[in-house]
Design an enzyme around this catalytic site. Structure first.
Site, PDB file in Angstrom:
ATOM      1  N   ASP A  35       1.313  -1.263  -0.110  1.00 16.07           N
ATOM      2  CA  ASP A  35      -0.401   0.038  -0.318  1.00 16.07           C
ATOM      3  C   ASP A  35       0.979   1.339  -0.496  1.00 16.07           C
ATOM      4  O   ASP A  35       1.993   1.280   0.699  1.00 16.07           O
ATOM      5  CB  ASP A  35      -1.378   0.096   1.234  1.00 16.07           C
ATOM      6  CG  ASP A  35      -2.355  -0.948   0.946  1.00 16.07           C
ATOM      7  OD1 ASP A  35      -2.425  -1.221  -0.249  1.00 16.07           O
ATOM      8  OD2 ASP A  35      -2.451  -1.790   2.171  1.00 16.07           O
ATOM      9  N   ASP A  40      -1.680  27.558  11.560  1.00 16.37           N
ATOM     10  CA  ASP A  40      -2.320  25.960  11.089  1.00 16.37           C
ATOM     11  C   ASP A  40      -1.852  24.520  11.550  1.00 16.37           C
ATOM     12  O   ASP A  40      -0.427  25.014  10.996  1.00 16.37           O
ATOM     13  CB  ASP A  40      -1.593  26.072   9.058  1.00 16.37           C
ATOM     14  CG  ASP A  40      -2.715  24.558   9.062  1.00 16.37           C
ATOM     15  OD1 ASP A  40      -2.661  23.406   9.200  1.00 16.37           O
ATOM     16  OD2 ASP A  40      -2.064  24.857   7.198  1.00 16.37           O
ATOM     17  N   PHE A  42      -9.666  27.119   8.045  1.00 20.58           N
ATOM     18  CA  PHE A  42      -9.891  25.994   7.514  1.00 20.58           C
ATOM     19  C   PHE A  42     -11.754  25.943   7.555  1.00 20.58           C
ATOM     20  O   PHE A  42     -11.863  25.729   8.119  1.00 20.58           O
ATOM     21  CB  PHE A  42      -8.798  25.239   7.058  1.00 20.58           C
ATOM     22  CG  PHE A  42      -9.274  24.556   5.919  1.00 20.58           C
ATOM     23  CD1 PHE A  42      -8.613  24.544   4.475  1.00 20.58           C
ATOM     24  CD2 PHE A  42     -10.114  23.487   6.501  1.00 20.58           C
ATOM     25  CE1 PHE A  42      -8.954  23.543   3.727  1.00 20.58           C
ATOM     26  CE2 PHE A  42     -10.175  22.659   5.134  1.00 20.58           C
ATOM     27  CZ  PHE A  42      -9.859  22.755   3.858  1.00 20.58           C
ATOM     28  N   ALA A  99     -14.316  23.547   4.871  1.00 22.53           N
ATOM     29  CA  ALA A  99     -14.304  22.732   3.781  1.00 22.53           C
ATOM     30  C   ALA A  99     -14.796  23.788   2.576  1.00 22.53           C
ATOM     31  O   ALA A  99     -15.177  23.270   1.460  1.00 22.53           O
ATOM     32  CB  ALA A  99     -15.782  21.524   4.263  1.00 22.53           C
ATOM     33  N   GLN A 100     -16.026  24.648   2.872  1.00 24.90           N
ATOM     34  CA  GLN A 100     -16.579  25.531   2.387  1.00 24.90           C
ATOM     35  C   GLN A 100     -15.456  26.040   0.989  1.00 24.90           C
ATOM     36  O   GLN A 100     -15.276  26.518  -0.017  1.00 24.90           O
ATOM     37  CB  GLN A 100     -17.907  26.348   2.880  1.00 24.90           C
ATOM     38  CG  GLN A 100     -18.936  25.706   2.841  1.00 24.90           C
ATOM     39  CD  GLN A 100     -18.739  24.568   4.650  1.00 24.90           C
ATOM     40  OE1 GLN A 100     -18.750  25.536   4.734  1.00 24.90           O
ATOM     41  NE2 GLN A 100     -19.451  23.687   4.108  1.00 24.90           N
ATOM     42  N   LYS A 130      -3.853  30.759   2.456  1.00 24.77           N
ATOM     43  CA  LYS A 130      -3.486  30.057   1.156  1.00 24.77           C
ATOM     44  C   LYS A 130      -5.203  29.159   1.498  1.00 24.77           C
ATOM     45  O   LYS A 130      -5.615  29.105   1.950  1.00 24.77           O
ATOM     46  CB  LYS A 130      -2.514  29.274   1.589  1.00 24.77           C
ATOM     47  CG  LYS A 130      -2.887  28.307   2.994  1.00 24.77           C
ATOM     48  CD  LYS A 130      -0.957  27.484   3.589  1.00 24.77           C
ATOM     49  CE  LYS A 130      -1.054  26.227   4.385  1.00 24.77           C
ATOM     50  NZ  LYS A 130      -1.982  26.883   5.639  1.00 24.77           N
TER      51      LYS A 130
END
Lengths: 565, 689
Positions: free
Chosen positions: B318, B355, B387, B389-390, B405
């Site tokens: 993997d 972040d 951050f 998701a939209q 960013k």
């Protein structure tokens, strides 16, 4: 040893290899059924025999067909030998052979051994020679070649269900390989001065006024197949040393070529069938190395002469010439000796009983190594492949994988069958020799005391079990004990080896053919060739070293010490 | 001779359950076991050593008889003694190999206490349970395990989530999470629930649990001979028969013109010729190979699987977690024209100050490493733009500017500008190389792109190169698209890859490789890996994986490290190499023994054969005795090698063969000449011969 002698040896061997290369391709084409020159004749034979040449046979079917053919051949030959007194083409009026001798001789020619407990010109009618012995020379040779092809095919692909059709292989090998070659070589022999006649023996008056019977007969063509088929059974008792059977150095050279060309070619045919010629070349290199080494030892020992003779003032330049023909010389005798035993032929152009101990050791040991150097037609290749499987198994583990050869895994079943096959030779040779040395009825056949006497007996069983057929001499072989036990030794040496070998072929054929990678044990280059040679030498040496130590090796050191028996 | 010991390097690093090779208690116990193993009914399984024992008994009787009759007997007793020692050394080797496993089994057995289970009376009611002995549990029973409970048997979590200490089986004391559903639902009997609770469905019958299997395995109980071992046994038995024939017929051969050698002398000849060295060590090698795997924290269901590992041609690995570190890291800053790399790096670092994701950390680290930018602590007046998701954008507002960013298109859309062609080009190039581009903006101006790469673990390329030299193809399996997969495959140096892989793809790939005659190994943990694990010739399941995966594979890695597949292959190869090397050594030894014994036993009939006594051994008696003693001592001398295994070097088969043939073939030819001569000198020195 002389430069000229080595040049002769090099020339003959170069001719063998040069001819083996195209012949190998031709045999591969015959094996694949691509040669159809005599198709109508072939078809007629198949129709008469109710044979479907396209029907594949599994290993049992193939083996049974082979055994049935050989049994029929044995029975016919036995009957012919017993009844020859009643049959035509018998100008000398020879009577039938004794049951023991007929059994021994019939077994001998069926098993491609050609051990002769008789002397051709004093016992065999022309019919027995032509329709009996010569026919069996063809059939036993074709049998060996067919079996070898079956084993080759087992390596040619994965998941195979059959090994080919025995009858088709048998017919094609006779028609397209053995017959044409025998006709060519036979004509050459006639040209070189060998008789080919049905006329009776000639009575001649010698210069001294005595009368001499000069034996004749249809010799040339029988001698051709005798060598080409690695049979070795001479037309005359003295075999290729007889002036009519080995008339000149050129004739003896052609014989040496003849009894090696097919065994060497078959090894390359194997390369063609498995579609990797390098595999065939590696095996050929091993065989060639042994032949050269054997020749070298015989040549050196014989050209060096007998120390006792030298001490008595015999000219050392000649070497040991006892039992040798001046017209051949030491080099061709040495090459003939090493090749006739290496190739399981068994013809002789000199008398081994008269060799120095080391000179006699070489032919004996070459037979004990399993008759694979290059061995008999077919039998040499399949015998060699059994050794290859063992070498691959032992050493192949050392690369960290389940050993495989040409993509076929070598596992418990193959090892078991290979060991069964390999056991035959020591069991038969050492077993019968040991018993015969202590059994008064058997030991009384031995001519000489001391280690030389032991060698005579050991040689006889080695020759029989190895299906070689050459005689060391000095042994009164036509006794019920020796006729019977040597016959049994020949049968076991042939068929007790073939059956497990064919079982291996069947087992390998069915296996998948694994893809090769850099992790695969390489079986072509010099490393593998060296390994294989080492295994053959060590395995054979370990089995027979004690016996040889009591025979030729002891004789060598005893002779060096100036002692005789 | 080179007897390099070969402990896989990683074994030491991992520091897992590594016992000393030989400890005193093991040796003491082994000595006793060695005697017990002399029972001919047990020895008959080992034909070479069985023959040796029969011969030893015969010579013992003969020497006793000689002593009673007042004939010379010391020489015979000497031979008898060393024949017995030959047998004993062999049984001792096996006992030592087993002893090391047994010590581990005992520590395992201690954890398999008489646990009490809380058997649920009704599956849907956790409050209602009755106590039940763990040994009375049936497959399908539902039990409750709460904090502080030992998990009574192997099972599948059907409800709940808990942290479990699995040190009993893995040796790793950090607790792991077990929960219902998903790929972490399997629990193992004997492990301890540290917090919370679980409801389990029992999946193993009493006595057939993972721990039971493990104990049986390390003890070597019911050990089956592997296919290769069987084949080798046949070869050795065949050789024994050949030498029996060669020696037995000597009686007849030697009586021609002489007197046959005495039975003790023939017995000595026989035992020195038959392959006692490999015959005596064969089962120890097998047990030790299995043991090496266990100490490496991998459990194989059978020795057959270990051997198959050595044969593997294709490794399916993997990508995530095995080949790559598993998270993307910054690997480059590409500024637009007019912006320096340093300006971009600074902006990127500041945008990532808040972040906390691995990607964000890696941007800071990369900026520091490459551009020497020391990221300041988060200033007090900073406003974090997290951050979502939209938006798919994150950043920081500082007094010096607003730093952002995010995905290139999202950021451009937010700023209401078209990305400049230079940036567009850079972004495309990054994507083509299999990496992820992020755009960076300051005060509404696009400064450039950050290249986030899936980082290949260090050293993987070298390992794949080594595997390739061994003839093993590595195949990377990933859910990434073809482009990304191809780029990472090229960087990691694997031979092939399966992109956008589904479980069916894996299975199909394995089947195709097998149809081409290749053996395939793979590692896996999820339930959807189970079919492929079962289809693969070697399936290494992860201990943290599902029960289905563990059942389907034929090996379980207790450390759950799929990279170990590579070492498993090496251990398999080492096992086979050790067998082959010692077989070659054993056979090669015989040449010297002939030179020692043959002149000695025929000395009476043909003293001239003394010329073959190239070692110039003192007397026929000392020659024979020296050969027998060497033959026995070499077994002991090779026990450490048999237990550790022959060094495995990942080179091609041809080079490996050349190397091992040189060491064990040539070494096997030469060593006994030296050894026998030394023993002979010693015997003379001690006045024993």
């Amino acid at each position: 040893m002389t430069i000229l002698g080595w040049a002769q040896i090099a020339l003959v061997m170069a001719a063998v290899v040069a001819a083996a290369i195209p012949l190998a391709r031709a045999i591969a084409a015959v094996a694949a059924g691509r040669v159809t020159l005599l198709a109508p004749l072939e078809r007629a034979i198949y129709t008469a025999g109710g044979i479907d040449p396209a029907r594949g046979m599994g290993w049992q079917g193939y083996t049974l067909a082979m055994l049935a053919t050989n049994l029929a051949g044995f029975l016919l030959l036995y009957a012919l030998l017993r009844l020859q007194g009643l049959l035509p083409f018998n100008p000398q009026g020879f009577g039938g052979l004794s049951p023991w001798l007929a059994f021994n001789t019939a077994v001998s020619f069926v098993t491609n051994t050609n051990w002769q407990a008789y002397s051709g010109e004093a016992a065999m009618s022309y019919l027995s020679q032509m329709a009996g012995l010569t026919v069996q020379n063809f059939l036993s040779a074709a049998t060996g070649m067919a079996l070898a092809l079956a084993l080759c095919r087992a390596f040619s692909g994965g998941g195979l269900k059959d090994l080919g059709n025995f009858w088709a292989d048998f017919v094609r090998l006779n028609l397209y390989v053995l017959l044409p070659l025998a006709i060519l070589v036979g004509l050459a022999f006639v040209a070189l001065g060998m008789p080919q006649t049905l006329a009776a023996y000639v009575e001649a008056t010698t210069l001294e006024g005595g009368t001499q019977t000069i034996p004749l007969g249809p010799a040339a063509f029988q001698v051709a197949i005798k060598h080409l088929g690695t049979n070795g059974g001479g037309f005359f008792g003295a075999n290729s040393a007889h002036p009519f059977e080995g008339p000149s150095a050129l004739a003896t050279s052609l014989q040496i070529w003849s009894h090696q060309v097919i065994p060497f070619a078959l090894v390359l045919t194997f390369g063609h069938i498995v579609r990797d010629i390098r595999q065939g070349r590696a095996l050929l290199a091993v065989m060639l190395a042994f032949v050269i080494a054997g020749t070298w030892i015989v040549y050196a020992a014989e050209a060096g002469g007998n120390p006792l003779h030298l001490a008595a003032g015999v000219d050392p330049a000649m070497g040991n010439m006892e039992g040798k023909e001046v017209r051949f010389g030491q080099a061709l005798v040495a090459l003939f000796t090493a090749t006739t035993t290496g190739a399981s032929n068994g013809a002789v152009n000199a008398m081994f009983d008269s060799f120095t101990p080391l000179g006699g050791l070489v032919p004996l040991f070459l037979m004990q190594l399993g008759e694979v150097l290059p061995g008999g037609v077919g039998s040499g290749l399949y015998g060699m492949l059994v050794f290859v499987l063992l070498a691959v198994f032992v050493a192949g583990l050392m690369v960290g994988r389940t050993p495989e050869y040409l993509g076929k895994k070598v596992q418990a079943r193959e090892v078991k069958l290979a060991m069964l096959a390999v056991l035959v030779l020591p069991a038969v040779i050492l077993g019968f020799t040991a018993v015969s040395l202590v059994l008064p009825a058997a030991a009384s056949s031995i001519q000489d005391a001391g280690p030389h006497g032991l060698t005579e007996m050991l040689y006889a069983y080695s020759s029989a079990a190895g299906n070689n057929g050459s005689a060391f001499g000095g042994l009164a072989a036509d006794t019920p004990w020796l006729d019977a036990t040597l016959g049994i030794a020949m049968l076991l040496g042939r068929f007790a080896y073939i059956v497990p070998m064919m079982a291996i072929a069947g087992s390998l054929a069915a296996k998948p053919k694994l893809a090769a990678s850099t992790g695969t044990f390489p079986t072509h280059g010099p490393l593998f060739a060296g390994l294989l040679a080492g295994l053959i030498l060590i395995l054979g040496g370990l089995q027979f070293m004690p016996a040889l130590a009591l025979g030729p090796v002891a004789e060598h050191f005893v002779l060096a010490a100036g002692k005789i028996f | 001779m080179n007897m390099t010991q070969a402990i896989p390097a990683d074994e030491a690093r991992r520091g897992t359950r590594r016992a000393a090779l030989l400890t005193h208690p093991i040796l003491r116990r082994a000595a006793l076991d060695a005697l017990r193993k002399l029972d001919p009914r047990r020895l008959v399984r080992n034909p070479v050593i069985f023959v040796t024992e029969v011969v030893a008994i015969l010579v013992t009787i003969l020497s006793g008889r000689a002593a009673l009759l007042g004939e010379p007997w010391t020489f015979q007793v000497g031979i008898a003694l060393w024949l017995w020692l030959t047998v004993l050394f062999s049984t001792f080797a096996e006992a030592v190999a087993e002893g090391r496993g047994r010590a581990q089994a005992e520590s395992l057995r201690r954890t398999r206490t008489d646990a009490r289970a809380k058997l649920l009376v009704r599956g849907d009611d956790r409050a209602l349970w009755q106590p039940r002995a763990a040994t009375d549990l049936r497959v399908g029973d539902l039990v409750l395990a709460e904090a502080g409970d030992l998990i009574p048997s192997d099972g599948e979590v059907v409800e709940g989530i808990a942290s479990v200490n699995e040190a009993a089986v893995t040796g790793e004391s950090a607790p792991v999470i077990r929960e219902s559903g998903g790929d972490r639902s399997a629990v193992t009997g004997g492990t301890l629930v540290v917090s919370d609770w679980l409801v389990l469905r029992i999946t193993a019958a009493p006595g057939a649990t993972f721990l039971d299997r493990m104990i049986a395995l390390v003890e070597g109980a019911g050990r089956q001979k592997t296919p290769n071992e069987i084949a080798l046994d046949i070869l050795l038995a065949g050789m024994t028969i050949i030498f029996l024939i060669a020696v037995a017929t000597l009686v007849g051969l030697a009586s021609w013109g002489g007197r046959p050698p005495s039975v003790p002398v023939l017995a000595a000849l026989l035992v020195t010729l038959i392959p006692t060295t490999i015959g005596g060590l064969l089962s120890a090698i097998g047990i030790a190979g299995m043991d090496r795997l266990v100490r490496f924290n991998v459990l194989a269901t059978s020795g057959r699987a270990v051997e198959a590992a050595g044969d593997v041609d294709v490794l399916l690995l993997d990508k995530t977690g095995t080949i790559t570190l598993g998270n993307r890291q910054a690997a480059g800053f590409i500024p637009v024209p007019g912006v320096t790399e340093r300006e971009l790096a600074e902006a990127a670092a500041l945008s990532s100050l808040a972040d906390e994701t691995p990607e964000g950390r890696s941007i800071l680290a990369f900026a520091r490493e490459r551009n020497g930018i020391a990221a300041p602590a988060l200033p007090a007046g900073a406003r974090v733009s997290p951050f979502t998701a939209q938006t798919r954008i994150s950043g920081l507002d500082l007094p010096t500017g607003a730093y952002r960013k995010g995905a290139v298109d999202s950021l451009a859309r937010m700023l209401g500008t078209e990305p400049p062609p230079a940036l567009r080009e850079a972004v495309d190039r990054i994507a083509r190389a299999g990496a992820t581009p992020l755009a960076v903006a300051m005060d509404g101006r696009l400064l450039g792109a950050i290249e986030l790469k899936d980082i290949v673990k260090t050293g993987m390329r070298a390992r794949f190169d080594a595997l390739r030299r061994m003839g093993i193809r590595t195949v990377m399996v990933t859910g990434d698209n073809r482009l990304t997969a191809a780029a990472i495959a090229a960087e990691a140096g694997v031979d092939d890859f399966i992109a956008e892989a589904t479980p069916e793809d894996k299975l199909a790939y394995i089947r195709r490789a097998q149809a081409e005659g290749r053996l395939v190994a793979m590692a896996g943990d999820g339930t959807n890996d189970a079919p492929a694990l079962a289809q693969a010739d070697v399936g290494l399941a992860m201990q943290t994986g599902t029960q289905a995966a563990r059942e389907a594979g034929n090996m379980v890695d207790l450390d759950s490290d799929p990279t170990k597949l590579i070492e498993v292959v090496e251990i398999g190869k080492q096992l086979l190499i050790t067998r082959g090397a010692l077989t070659t050594f054993s056979i090669a030894n015989d040449v010297a023994k002939y030179f020692a014994i043959l002149p000695a036993i025929f000395a009476a009939s043909y003293p001239e054969l003394g010329a073959l006594n190239v070692m110039r051994l003192a007397s026929p008696e000392s020659a024979i005795l020296s050969a027998v003693i060497f033959n026995a001592l070499i077994i002991v001398a090779l026990v450490p090698l048999a237990l550790r295994g022959v060094a495995y070097v990942p080179v091609g088969a041809a080079a490996l063969l050349r190397r091992n043939l040189l060491i064990y073939g040539l070494g096997g030819l030469v060593a006994p000449f030296v050894g026998i001569k030394l023993i002979d000198l010693l015997l003379v020195l001690l006045g024993l011969a």
